[in-house]
Each structure stands twice: as structure tokens, then as C-alpha cells.
Design an enzyme around this catalytic site. Structure first.
Site, PDB file in Angstrom:
ATOM      1  CG  PHE A   1      -3.241  -3.893  -1.968  1.00 58.14           C
ATOM      2  CD1 PHE A   1      -2.406  -4.899  -1.488  1.00 58.14           C
ATOM      3  CD2 PHE A   1      -4.613  -4.114  -1.934  1.00 58.14           C
ATOM      4  CE1 PHE A   1      -2.921  -6.092  -0.992  1.00 58.14           C
ATOM      5  CE2 PHE A   1      -5.138  -5.300  -1.439  1.00 58.14           C
ATOM      6  CZ  PHE A   1      -4.287  -6.295  -0.978  1.00 58.14           C
TER       7      PHE A   1
ATOM      8  CE  LYS B 217      -5.052   5.773  -8.390  1.00 56.28           C
ATOM      9  NZ  LYS B 217      -4.891   5.087  -7.069  1.00 56.28           N
TER      10      LYS B 217
ATOM     11  CB  SER C 222     -12.379  -4.519  -5.492  1.00 55.82           C
ATOM     12  OG  SER C 222     -12.690  -3.145  -5.584  1.00 55.82           O
TER      13      SER C 222
ATOM     14  CD  GLU D  46     -11.414 -10.739  -4.460  1.00 58.56           C
ATOM     15  OE1 GLU D  46     -11.997  -9.648  -4.539  1.00 58.56           O
ATOM     16  OE2 GLU D  46     -10.424 -11.040  -5.146  1.00 58.56           O
TER      17      GLU D  46
ATOM     18  CD  GLU E 162      -5.696   4.496  -2.368  1.00 60.19           C
ATOM     19  OE1 GLU E 162      -5.317   4.142  -3.508  1.00 60.19           O
ATOM     20  OE2 GLU E 162      -6.863   4.319  -1.965  1.00 60.19           O
TER      21      GLU E 162
ATOM     22  CB  CYS F 186      -6.438 -11.382  -9.016  1.00 61.31           C
ATOM     23  SG  CYS F 186      -5.296 -11.601 -10.372  1.00 61.31           S
TER      24      CYS F 186
HETATM   25  P1  NAD Z   1      -9.430  -1.484  -5.028  1.00 63.48           P
HETATM   26  O1  NAD Z   1     -10.543  -1.688  -5.979  1.00 63.48           O
HETATM   27  O2  NAD Z   1      -9.750  -1.060  -3.645  1.00 63.48           O
HETATM   28  O3  NAD Z   1      -8.417  -0.355  -5.599  1.00 63.48           O
HETATM   29  C1  NAD Z   1      -7.913  -0.417  -6.915  1.00 63.48           C
HETATM   30  C2  NAD Z   1      -7.645   0.997  -7.402  1.00 63.48           C
HETATM   31  O4  NAD Z   1      -8.872   1.728  -7.425  1.00 63.48           O
HETATM   32  C3  NAD Z   1      -6.687   1.780  -6.514  1.00 63.48           C
HETATM   33  O5  NAD Z   1      -5.785   2.469  -7.344  1.00 63.48           O
HETATM   34  C4  NAD Z   1      -7.575   2.720  -5.727  1.00 63.48           C
HETATM   35  O6  NAD Z   1      -6.956   3.952  -5.486  1.00 63.48           O
HETATM   36  C5  NAD Z   1      -8.771   2.913  -6.642  1.00 63.48           C
HETATM   37  N1  NAD Z   1     -10.039   3.037  -5.904  1.00 63.48           N
HETATM   38  C6  NAD Z   1     -10.371   2.445  -4.726  1.00 63.48           C
HETATM   39  N2  NAD Z   1     -11.641   2.752  -4.382  1.00 63.48           N
HETATM   40  C7  NAD Z   1     -12.120   3.554  -5.364  1.00 63.48           C
HETATM   41  C8  NAD Z   1     -13.372   4.194  -5.584  1.00 63.48           C
HETATM   42  N3  NAD Z   1     -14.375   4.072  -4.713  1.00 63.48           N
HETATM   43  N4  NAD Z   1     -13.523   4.931  -6.700  1.00 63.48           N
HETATM   44  C9  NAD Z   1     -12.508   5.067  -7.582  1.00 63.48           C
HETATM   45  N5  NAD Z   1     -11.300   4.490  -7.421  1.00 63.48           N
HETATM   46  C10 NAD Z   1     -11.107   3.737  -6.332  1.00 63.48           C
HETATM   47  O7  NAD Z   1      -8.558  -2.835  -5.043  1.00 63.48           O
HETATM   48  P2  NAD Z   1      -7.355  -3.241  -4.092  1.00 63.48           P
HETATM   49  O8  NAD Z   1      -7.875  -3.528  -2.737  1.00 63.48           O
HETATM   50  O9  NAD Z   1      -6.234  -2.267  -4.242  1.00 63.48           O
HETATM   51  O10 NAD Z   1      -6.878  -4.599  -4.798  1.00 63.48           O
HETATM   52  C11 NAD Z   1      -7.433  -5.857  -4.496  1.00 63.48           C
HETATM   53  C12 NAD Z   1      -8.481  -6.240  -5.511  1.00 63.48           C
HETATM   54  O11 NAD Z   1      -7.920  -6.244  -6.826  1.00 63.48           O
HETATM   55  C13 NAD Z   1      -9.003  -7.661  -5.300  1.00 63.48           C
HETATM   56  O12 NAD Z   1     -10.386  -7.660  -5.490  1.00 63.48           O
HETATM   57  C14 NAD Z   1      -8.303  -8.474  -6.384  1.00 63.48           C
HETATM   58  O13 NAD Z   1      -8.979  -9.631  -6.796  1.00 63.48           O
HETATM   59  C15 NAD Z   1      -8.233  -7.462  -7.479  1.00 63.48           C
HETATM   60  N6  NAD Z   1      -7.196  -7.784  -8.451  1.00 63.48           N
HETATM   61  C16 NAD Z   1      -7.602  -8.258  -9.660  1.00 63.48           C
HETATM   62  C17 NAD Z   1      -6.657  -8.615 -10.618  1.00 63.48           C
HETATM   63  C18 NAD Z   1      -7.083  -9.149 -11.937  1.00 63.48           C
HETATM   64  O14 NAD Z   1      -6.240  -9.296 -12.803  1.00 63.48           O
HETATM   65  N7  NAD Z   1      -8.357  -9.447 -12.146  1.00 63.48           N
HETATM   66  C19 NAD Z   1      -5.293  -8.462 -10.328  1.00 63.48           C
HETATM   67  C20 NAD Z   1      -4.926  -7.959  -9.090  1.00 63.48           C
HETATM   68  C21 NAD Z   1      -5.886  -7.619  -8.147  1.00 63.48           C
END
Ligand code: NAD
Length: 490
Positions: free
Chosen positions: A150, A174, A227, A383, A177, A282
Site C-alpha cells: 500500500f 496486482k 511485509s 516493525e 487492495e 520501508c
Molecule cells: P502486505 O504484506 O500486507 O501486502 C502486500 C501485498 O500482499 C498486497 O498486494 C496484498 O494484497 C498481498 N497480501 C496481503 N496479505 C496476503 C496474504 N496473507 N497472502 C497473500 N497475499 C497477501 O504489506 P503492506 O501492509 O501492503 O505493506 C507494508 C509492508 O511492505 C511493510 O512491511 C513494509 O516494510 C513493506 N515494504 C517493503 C519494501 C521493500 O522494498 N523491502 C517496500 C515497500 C514496503
């Protein structure tokens, strides 16, 4: 009534086959601004079919022609940057300036990918034996997909997509959401560049769409950002299904401040790093590790500067920091702050009670700082992904580096110092994928690969630039013999 977002498949806007709809919430108001389908197997199936069907013709289109679409893509994003940034602010809560900043990073990736005719070149060895030559060619893999988080609704898909399609793959994006409107608008605008149908597709949704992508036989390459828990799941499931996967995960980034650091620069940069995008980056500074007397020199100044940051509605010009993404996020962060206090940390700045006039239902938390944090505590290890900075004091650079190296995450680590040798030691021995020296956010510039180490990344090749090209191509080695006598016989 709010709009229900559609998928973009085979050059058409199509209604999702999923029966469940999720609300897209403006985090500054707490109000729904659209509905997004929860996603399903059938949507991914349709997108994968379309992308697979389009692939042969697209891979046979010369690279020099493929990049012409990217030149147009850049122009479309530039011409519509203000509108896209406004939508991004509306659904993500970040400030308008932060949304515009994302646009620049996205466009830079398109610019780098325009160099694909050169970037895809490979090596050639003449006469590896008498009259025999050997060379490597890079070929696209088929259908690629990216699954994004997000916090950067514009930029993150562009770490992968422009490279993938420029290399001759077709693609499925994708979006998260939680922030699906920005990419939907980008896809609407991109219709004007007239990419062949099926080359670029978008499916909405959450876990169901992701799991369908992870299992689909037509999708051999997946880029994920999110994450750590989900990154692990995506990496393990994707690779178990024979795919190549690059999965970027969570972070807990430290900034080490040496006693000789320039105070003014250090304080300003730390506060920007910790509280920019409401700490939801991040690469945000999450922990400041002061070494020796650096603590006395900068702690009070950090508190004062953080206190001066204005929290509010992202479209308002005088605001420095918007809300966090959801009510659940706000509640989780507030709970972690309380846990930190219960664990013995000192509350140096309390942003919990911040109120924004006119936006009483928004998910705002003001800059919060915890001091004397115990490294065994939950608040240190977790985190937080919100506007909360923790401060720790140690006696030596070695101690500071040991703390960083023990951390399960390794996205970025920064040092502030005037000493070249301290900086060099830090750069050489710190276990993190991105190092900043007198820099607060070791930002992903498009012409370098970007990713973390340890539990911040699962895979081999990172996003952006040369790594994205390698990830979205496979190499074929050719050995050739051409004998002059054969030609003479004809
Ligand atoms: P998230 O893991 O909740 O969601 C990321 C994606 O995975 C979304 O598209 C979501 O629809 C999907 N998703 C969520 N839960 C899922 C599941 N159980 N099974 C399959 N798909 C699933 O992450 P978020 O809250 O959207 O973003 C924040 C996180 O992203 C933080 O931990 C941040 O550190 C990380 N992040 C990392 C980087 C990097 O470059 N390392 C960059 C940006 C964000």
C-alpha cells in the site's frame, strides 16, 4: 454511490468475477471512496490467458519498437502527474509532495527501461575453437506479475513492469487492495499509448488473487513487495511451483550517529527519514543509535524538530505528515507505543492524542519518540511502520553495528559521521542491502538494483535496472560452427 473498480484484461475494462467487494478508505477522513473486488482465481486465469496469448507476438516485436511504447508511457505519466498524485494522496493519505515524489521515481524507471536494446545485450566469444564461436542471448520468460504493497501505490510496480515488458514479457499488475485507485487511473491513462491487447493487464484483490498468481502455470516470474510474513509465503509457494520469485519484505532500519556528526544536517535528515510518509516507508529510520556523547548533542534537537512537524490532510500545503493507512494500523501502532512504555521505554514525544480539525475521523498519529529502549523489548524488535522513532545509546561504533547485524531485518542502515574510516568500516561490515553515509533514506534510484538483506528480502536478483533485466530474461548459450568449405560446395 462509490465506484466499483474493474480489472483491465486484454485491453478491456472487465468486472471481477469475485462476489466480495472491499471498501477503499480515504485514511484522512475515514470515508469510503471506492469499492474494490476481493479478487479470485477466475480473474487471474483470464488475465494470464490474455497475457499468454499476447506473448508470442510481443516477444517477436523488436526491442527498439517495444521501447517506443515506454517513451509514450513516460509522456503520459508526466502529463498527468498532478492528477495521479492527487488520487494517490486521497487513498494513501501521504502528502501531495510525497505523491509527486513517487511519480518521479516511477518515471525514472521507465527512462532506464528505455535502454533495453542496450541493457539486453550479452557477451560473444569468437574462436572458442577453430571456426567456432560462442555467445549468450537473453530471452523473455513469458508472463510476469507484480504484487505491490500500500505504501507506494505509484512507484513500486514501476520497479519491475517497464523492464519486464521492454524485455519482451507480457505482464499483470496486482495493486494493493488498500490503494487500488491510483493504478486504475494510471491504466486508464495508459490506454492512449495503444499497447497491443494483453501485453499489460491489471487484476485487483488481496490474498485470493495473490495465491492464484502463485499457482498459475502461465506465470513464470513474480515480483513481490510487502511485509516479511507475506514475502516468505509468496517466495516459498512461488518457488515450490517452479517460478522465479523476488520478494521484498519488511524492515527495521537504524541510523547510527557518531559523536563527530554534523548536528544540524543529522537532526534534520533523521526527522525527515523517521516521519516522512508517516513512517510508512520501508527505508524509514526506525531506530536511532547514538554513540557516546552524540546522545546529549542530538536527542533534544530531534525531539524539538519532530514536534514542529505538522500532521494533517495530505492535500494541504502546510502539512508535513499525513495519516497512517487504516484504523487497524492506527490501533496496532498505538498499542505498540503503550507496550514500549510498559516495557520501560521513556516517552520523549507523544503523538497519540493529535487531532486534525475538520478530519476528526482520520487515522492520524503525530510524531512519537521513545528513548532508552531495551533491545530485548517488543517495540525494538517489531516493525512498527508508523511515525514512531526509538532512540538507543551505546558506547562504540562496534556496539552499534553489532545491534544492526543481529536484527532479523536488513533493508537499510545509515551512519552520520565526519570520519571516513568510521564510514568505511560501517559500509564494509554492516549487514544490510542499502547503506547510507550522511544520508537518511538510502533511496532506490532507478539506475541501481534495489533490495534488502536477511528477512527483508527473499530471492537472488533485486528490482530495478540491471537486476530487473536479468530477472525478466533467461539466458541461452549458443555455440556455432560455420565452415567455409560447405558454402563453396553449393
Ligand atoms: P502486505 O504484506 O500486507 O501486502 C502486500 C501485498 O500482499 C498486497 O498486494 C496484498 O494484497 C498481498 N497480501 C496481503 N496479505 C496476503 C496474504 N496473507 N497472502 C497473500 N497475499 C497477501 O504489506 P503492506 O501492509 O501492503 O505493506 C507494508 C509492508 O511492505 C511493510 O512491511 C513494509 O516494510 C513493506 N515494504 C517493503 C519494501 C521493500 O522494498 N523491502 C517496500 C515497500 C514496503
Amino acid at each position: 454511490m462509490s465506484t466499483t473498480l474493474k480489472n483491465y484484461i486484454n485491453g478491456q475494462w472487465t468486472r471481477s468475477k469475485s462476489v466480495t467487494l472491499l471498501e477503499v478508505i480515504n485514511p484522512a477522513t475515514g470515508q469510503s471512496v471506492a469499492k474494490v473486488p476481493a479478487g479470485c482465481n477466475d480473474d487471474v486465469q483470464d488475465a494470464a490467458d490474455a497475457a499468454h496469448e499476447a506473448w508470442q507476438a510481443w516477444r517477436n516485436t523488436p526491442a527498439t519498437q517495444r521501447v517506443q511504447y515506454l517513451f509514450k508511457m513516460k509522456q503520459v505519466l508526466e502529463a498527468n502527474a498532478d492528477e495521479i498524485a492527487q488520487i494517490c494522496t486521497k487513498e494513501s493519505g501521504k502528502t501531495y509532495a510525497e505523491s509527486k515524489g513517487e511519480m518521479i521515481r516511477a518515471i525514472e524507471n521507465i527512462e532506464v527501461a528505455c535502454g533495453i536494446p542496450t541493457l539486453m545485450q550479452s557477451v560473444f566469444s569468437e574462436d572458442i575453437a577453430t571456426g567456432v564461436d560462442e555467445f549468450v542471448i537473453r530471452q523473455p520468460l513469458g508472463v510476469g506479475a507484480c504484487i505491490s504493497p500500500f505504501n507506494f501505490p505509484i512507484m513500486i510496480p514501476f520497479w519491475f513492469m517497464p523492464y519486464a515488458i521492454a524485455c519482451g514479457n507480457t505482464y499483470i499488475v496486482k495493486p494493493s487492495e488498500k490503494v487500488p485507485m491510483t493504478m486504475t487511473r494510471i491504466f486508464e491513462l495508459l490506454e492512449s499509448i495503444n499497447l497491443p491487447k494483453g501485453v499489460l493487464n491489471m487484476v485487483h484483490g488481496g490474498k485470493e488473487s495473490v495465491d492464484a498468481i502463485l499457482k498459475h502455470p502461465f506465470i513464470p516470474a513474480i515480483s513481490f513487495v510487502g511485509s516479511t510474513a507475506v514475502a516468505k509465503h509468496v517466495y516459498q509457494t512461488g518457488t515450490a511451483n517452479g517460478k522465479r520469485v523476488q520478494a521484498q519484505g519488511g524492515a527495521k532500519n537504524a541510523i547510527v550517529v557518531m559523536p563527530d556528526a554534523d548536528e544540524e544536517t543529522t537532526v534534520k535528515i533523521i526527522v525527515d527519514s523517521a516521519f516522512g510518509c508517516a513512517g510508512q516507508r520501508c527505508l524509514a529510520a526506525s531506530v536511532v543509535v547514538t554513540v557516546g556523547e552524540a546522545s546529549e548533542k542530538i536527542t533534544e534537537k530531534i525531539i524539538r524538530m519532530a514536534q514542529s512537524k505538522k500532521t494533517g490532510y495530505g492535500m494541504s500545503h502546510e502539512v508535513d505528515m499525513g495519516p497512517v493507512i487504516t484504523l487497524e494500523s492506527k490501533e496496532r501502532i498505538l498499542k505498540l507505543i503503550q507496550t514500549g512504555i510498559d516495557e520501560g521505554a521513556k516517552l520523549l514525544l507523544d503523538g497519540r492524542a493529535v487531532k486534525v480539525t475538520g478530519f476528526e475521523d482520520g487515522y492520524f498519529i503525530g510524531p512519537t519518540i521513545l528513548g532508552d529502549v531495551n533491545v530485548e523489548s517488543l517495540v525494538y524488535k517489531t516493525e512498527i511502520f508508523g511515525p514512531v522513532l526509538t532512540i538507543i545509546n551505546v558506547n562504540t561504533l562496534e556496539e552499534a553495528m553489532e545491534l544492526i547485524n543481529k536484527n532479523r531485518y536488513g533493508n537499510s542502515a545509515c551512519i552520520f559521521t565526519r570520519s571516513g574510516s568510521a564510514a568505511r568500516k560501517f559500509r564494509h561490515d554492516t549487514l544490510a542491502g542499502n547503506i547510507g553515509v550522511n544520508i537518511g533514506v538510502a533511496a532506490p534510484m532507478a539506475f541501481f538494483p534495489f533490495s534488502g538483506w536477511k528477512e527483508s528480502f527473499f530471492g537472488d536478483l533485486h528490482g530495478q535496472s540491471s537486476h530487473a533485466v536479468e530477472f525478466y530474461t533467461q539466458t541461452k548459450v549458443v555455440i556455432e560452427r560455420w565452415n567455409e568449405e560447405w558454402s563453396r560446395k553449393f
